[in-house]
Design a protein around this motif. Structure first.
Motif, PDB file in Angstrom:
ATOM      1  N   ASP A  55       0.809  -1.220   0.000  1.00 30.86           N
ATOM      2  CA  ASP A  55       0.000   0.000   0.000  1.00 30.86           C
ATOM      3  C   ASP A  55       0.841   1.268   0.000  1.00 30.86           C
ATOM      4  O   ASP A  55       0.313   2.377   0.096  1.00 30.86           O
ATOM      5  N   SER A  56       2.161   1.138  -0.117  1.00 27.05           N
ATOM      6  CA  SER A  56       3.008   2.318  -0.307  1.00 27.05           C
ATOM      7  C   SER A  56       4.304   1.850  -0.970  1.00 27.05           C
ATOM      8  O   SER A  56       4.523   0.649  -1.155  1.00 27.05           O
ATOM      9  N   THR A  57       5.169   2.817  -1.311  1.00 31.63           N
ATOM     10  CA  THR A  57       6.445   2.471  -1.954  1.00 31.63           C
ATOM     11  C   THR A  57       7.547   2.202  -0.915  1.00 31.63           C
ATOM     12  O   THR A  57       8.648   1.800  -1.293  1.00 31.63           O
ATOM     13  N   PRO A 141       5.947  10.305  -2.764  1.00 31.08           N
ATOM     14  CA  PRO A 141       5.300   9.178  -2.074  1.00 31.08           C
ATOM     15  C   PRO A 141       6.151   8.533  -0.971  1.00 31.08           C
ATOM     16  O   PRO A 141       5.601   7.939  -0.044  1.00 31.08           O
ATOM     17  N   GLN A 142       7.486   8.651  -1.050  1.00 31.12           N
ATOM     18  CA  GLN A 142       8.307   8.042   0.000  1.00 31.12           C
ATOM     19  C   GLN A 142       8.151   8.776   1.342  1.00 31.12           C
ATOM     20  O   GLN A 142       8.538   8.246   2.380  1.00 31.12           O
ATOM     21  N   THR A 143       7.627  10.009   1.310  1.00 26.54           N
ATOM     22  CA  THR A 143       7.450  10.751   2.569  1.00 26.54           C
ATOM     23  C   THR A 143       5.966  10.857   2.927  1.00 26.54           C
ATOM     24  O   THR A 143       5.554  11.789   3.621  1.00 26.54           O
ATOM     25  N   ILE A 144       5.189   9.881   2.484  1.00 24.07           N
ATOM     26  CA  ILE A 144       3.734   9.924   2.652  1.00 24.07           C
ATOM     27  C   ILE A 144       3.338  10.036   4.125  1.00 24.07           C
ATOM     28  O   ILE A 144       2.350  10.695   4.465  1.00 24.07           O
ATOM     29  N   ASN A 145       4.134   9.415   5.000  1.00 24.91           N
ATOM     30  CA  ASN A 145       3.771   9.456   6.430  1.00 24.91           C
ATOM     31  C   ASN A 145       3.914  10.857   7.002  1.00 24.91           C
ATOM     32  O   ASN A 145       3.178  11.255   7.896  1.00 24.91           O
ATOM     33  N   LYS A 146       4.861  11.621   6.467  1.00 25.14           N
ATOM     34  CA  LYS A 146       5.029  13.004   6.918  1.00 25.14           C
ATOM     35  C   LYS A 146       3.995  13.909   6.245  1.00 25.14           C
ATOM     36  O   LYS A 146       3.441  14.819   6.864  1.00 25.14           O
ATOM     37  N   LEU A 147       3.725  13.641   4.969  1.00 29.23           N
ATOM     38  CA  LEU A 147       2.758  14.484   4.240  1.00 29.23           C
ATOM     39  C   LEU A 147       1.333  14.245   4.737  1.00 29.23           C
ATOM     40  O   LEU A 147       0.472  15.106   4.591  1.00 29.23           O
ATOM     41  N   GLY A 148       1.088  13.058   5.302  1.00 32.97           N
ATOM     42  CA  GLY A 148      -0.228  12.771   5.868  1.00 32.97           C
ATOM     43  C   GLY A 148      -1.267  12.367   4.847  1.00 32.97           C
ATOM     44  O   GLY A 148      -2.463  12.361   5.138  1.00 32.97           O
TER      45      GLY A 148
END
Ligand code: KIV
Length: 264
Positions: A55-57, A141-148
């Motif tokens: 579900d993510s990269t 997309p690799q910083t999706i957790n920070k971008l929320g």
């Protein structure tokens, strides 16, 4: 198609001619994509989602990127191959050099790294040693957790100015290309107009020098809802090869993306 190089693509920008980029992850599709007049193949870490069902990269490893880059290089018919450095494989400039060397040995011609000005040091170290860099900005997309979440980036004046400055600094540091993902059309237009290097867009409107999409999206086989910047080219193209050729044609003649594929 004769071999596409950085010079080919820089000349396209100078002449105001657009070029097409599409993901591929194996030899057979690399053969089809490069034979369809698509100038650049992206071995994207999107393979984590479309090939591996994640579900993510983030879980994609450097070894996996090397494996798929080698496969694409075997099937490629003269396109330029861009490969993604995966999550945490370029956290320091030294690590970027080591990871980057593996992807270049696997057959990449240019590396894509996600981030803004913090990438400048790695970018200049790689560029000085003969490794071209594409800096991926906007929705990374690799910083999706920070971008929320998978959201459009650069919508506030402050964040737009920051992205414009990031682009300027990365070009000055030696980046050979920029990639803008999910940014407002007017911001992508301004960054593209100011840049002396080609700017590739995805969800960035019609004014960038090139467009990229994920292959599974243009074939309409991605499960679930697709983002608004995606278009199914298989329906009109009639076959896989027809879809790739139609995508290349519509990017080059400016009919894709249309304004409805972009963001305000
Ligand atoms: O990994 C990928 O396929 C990408 C594109 C979506 C730009 O980075």
């Amino acid at each position: 198609m004769s071999n596409i190089t950085l010079h080919t693509l820089a000349a396209r920008k100078a002449a105001g001619e657009k070029f097409a980029v599409l993901t591929a992850y194996d030899a057979t599709f690399a053969h089809q994509v490069s034979s369809a007049g698509i100038e650049m193949i992206l071995v994207g870490d999107s393979l984590g989602m479309v090939l591996q069902g994640r579900d993510s990269t983030l879980p994609v490893s450097l070894e996996e990127m090397v494996y798929h880059t080698e496969a694409v290089a075997r099937g490629n018919q003269g396109a330029m191959i861009m490969a993604d450095l995966p999550f945490m494989s370029y956290a320091t400039p030294e690590q970027a050099m080591q990871s980057g060397a593996e992807l270049m040995r696997a057959g990449a011609h240019i590396l894509k790294l996600e981030g803004g000005r913090w990438l400048c040091e790695a970018t200049s170290m790689l560029a000085e040693r003969g490794v071209p860099v594409c800096a991926h900005m906007g929705l990374t997309p690799q910083t999706i957790n920070k971008l929320g979440g998978y959201r459009v980036q650069g919508r506030t004046r402050e964040s737009a100015l920051e992205m414009i400055e990031d682009a300027r600094r990365l070009e000055e540091a030696g980046a050979s290309m920029l990639l803008l993902e999910c940014v407002p059309t007017v911001l992508a237009q301004e960054i593209t107009a100011n840049a002396g290097i080609p700017v590739i867009g995805i969800g960035a409107g019609p004014h960038t020098d090139a467009q990229v999409l994920v292959m599974h999206d243009i074939l309409g086989i991605t499960p679930g809802r697709t983002p608004r910047f995606v278009k199914n080219f298989l329906a009109e193209g009639g076959s896989i090869q027809g879809a790739f050729a139609l995508y290349a044609e519509q990017v080059k003649n400016g009919s894709f993306p249309a304004s409805e594929h972009g963001f305000e």
